[in-house]
Design a protein around this motif. Structure first.
Motif, short mmCIF file in Angstrom:
data_model
loop_
_atom_site.label_atom_id
_atom_site.label_comp_id
_atom_site.label_asym_id
_atom_site.label_seq_id
_atom_site.Cartn_x
_atom_site.Cartn_y
_atom_site.Cartn_z
N TRP A 123 0.77 3.60 0.15
CA TRP A 123 -0.67 3.80 0.13
C TRP A 123 -1.41 2.49 -0.14
N VAL A 124 -0.96 1.76 -1.15
CA VAL A 124 -1.62 0.51 -1.52
C VAL A 124 -1.46 -0.51 -0.39
N GLY A 125 -2.57 -1.03 0.08
CA GLY A 125 -2.54 -2.02 1.15
C GLY A 125 -2.65 -1.45 2.54
N ASN A 126 -2.67 -0.13 2.65
CA ASN A 126 -2.79 0.51 3.97
C ASN A 126 -4.15 1.19 4.14
N LEU A 223 -13.78 0.32 4.59
CA LEU A 223 -12.42 -0.21 4.41
C LEU A 223 -12.26 -0.86 3.04
N LEU A 224 -13.26 -1.64 2.63
CA LEU A 224 -13.21 -2.29 1.33
C LEU A 224 -13.21 -1.25 0.21
N TYR A 225 -14.01 -0.19 0.37
CA TYR A 225 -14.07 0.85 -0.65
C TYR A 225 -12.75 1.62 -0.73
N VAL A 226 -12.19 1.98 0.43
CA VAL A 226 -10.93 2.74 0.45
C VAL A 226 -9.81 1.91 -0.18
N SER A 227 -9.83 0.60 0.00
CA SER A 227 -8.78 -0.25 -0.56
C SER A 227 -8.76 -0.24 -2.08
N THR A 228 -9.86 0.19 -2.69
CA THR A 228 -9.93 0.24 -4.16
C THR A 228 -9.57 1.61 -4.73
N LEU A 229 -9.41 2.59 -3.85
CA LEU A 229 -9.14 3.94 -4.32
C LEU A 229 -7.70 4.13 -4.74
N THR A 230 -7.50 4.94 -5.74
CA THR A 230 -6.16 5.35 -6.13
C THR A 230 -6.02 6.85 -5.95
#
Length: 277
Positions: A123-126, A223-230
């Motif tokens: 998930w992280v990085g995708n 994309l930037l926002y999704v990259s910060t989501l956990t």
């Protein structure tokens, strides 16, 4: 233009290689070579190249092996480009539409497994892949509709008409619409709970972002926002990674075919006296 023999031998080699973790992790190395083939332009890794190539081949040739290769390698895909991510989602949409008319449930199951592997293990990085899922959420929502929903009937009728029009479906065949039990059996075999959990968690947060900015957001912002989501705690317990290994004849007589092909090449190119008695 590659011959069918060349395609098959390359497929068998990739089936063997993709069952080994070191090979799959090495696919994340940057891809910088220019290939003289008709593929979408992208700047990414060998994982992107594998996805784009297997997506092209699976549409052109009715061989499940291309999707099995993606299944084997997908738990190790890191940082997929938007091009490769969209290819996976489009393949799911394509086979979801054909699942009952053309009888391709195994292909759809393979692709949902690819999705699960990426979401659960990479998930992280995708964020490109996550964004592609959110953008195409209607595809998955349709698959999760109840067996009695009219959307299934409409999808079946639309796909049947299209396949008959382009000649992909035998005009003598008379496929019947899926029954409620057919749809229920398909849904239970697809393991859609992972993507359902993901979308139910991520989509509202993305929609909240868009609302907070009065719709003034572009693709880069999302994309930037999704990259910060956990998504810790939002997804089911990760499933075990399933590796499908190339075995003795399991892939439509692959082992026997490969043996015959190799020895025929040896016979034609090496004229040893033993061949002449």
């Amino acid at each position: 233009r590659p011959t069918s023999n060349l395609i098959r031998i390359c497929t068998l080699i990739l089936l063997q290689l993709s069952s080994h973790r070191p090979f799959c992790t090495s696919l994340n190395a940057p891809f910088t070579t220019h290939l003289p083939v008709d593929l979408p332009l992208f700047t990414g890794t060998h994982s992107d190249l594998l996805v784009v190539t297997m997506a092209r081949m699976s549409r052109a040739y009715p061989d499940l092996s291309f999707l099995i290769i993606l299944c084997n390698a997908s738990p190790y895909f890191r940082g997929l480009t938007l091009t490769a991510s969209s290819k996976i989602v489009r393949l799911i949409e394509y086979h979801a539409a054909r699942v009952f008319v053309a009888g391709e449930p195994e292909r759809l199951r393979c692709l949902v497994e690819v999705l699960d592997n990426i979401v659960q293990y990479q998930w992280v990085g995708n964020e490109n892949f996550a964004y592609s899922l959110v953008r195409s959420r209607a595809v998955f929502e349709r698959l999760m509709k109840g067996p009695e929903d009219e959307a299934w009937k409409e999808l079946w009728e639309k796909t049947e008409r299209k396949l008959r029009k382009d000649g992909s479906l035998d005009l003598l065949a008379s496929p019947t619409p899926p029954t409620s039990s057919d749809i229920t059996a398909l849904q239970s075999s697809l393991r859609l709970h992972t993507v359902a959990s993901l979308l139910s968690d991520v989509v509202p947060r993305v929609q909240s972002l868009v609302s907070s900015r009065s719709g003034a957001v572009d693709e880069r912002d999302i994309l930037l926002y999704v990259s910060t989501l956990t998504v810790v705690g939002a997804l089911p317990v990760p499933h075990a990674i399933v590796v499908r290994r190339f075995g003795g004849g399991d892939e439509e007589g692959g082992s026997e075919w490969l043996t015959c092909y190799v020895w025929s090449v040896v016979f034609l190119r090496v004229r040893w006296p033993v061949w002449d008695g």
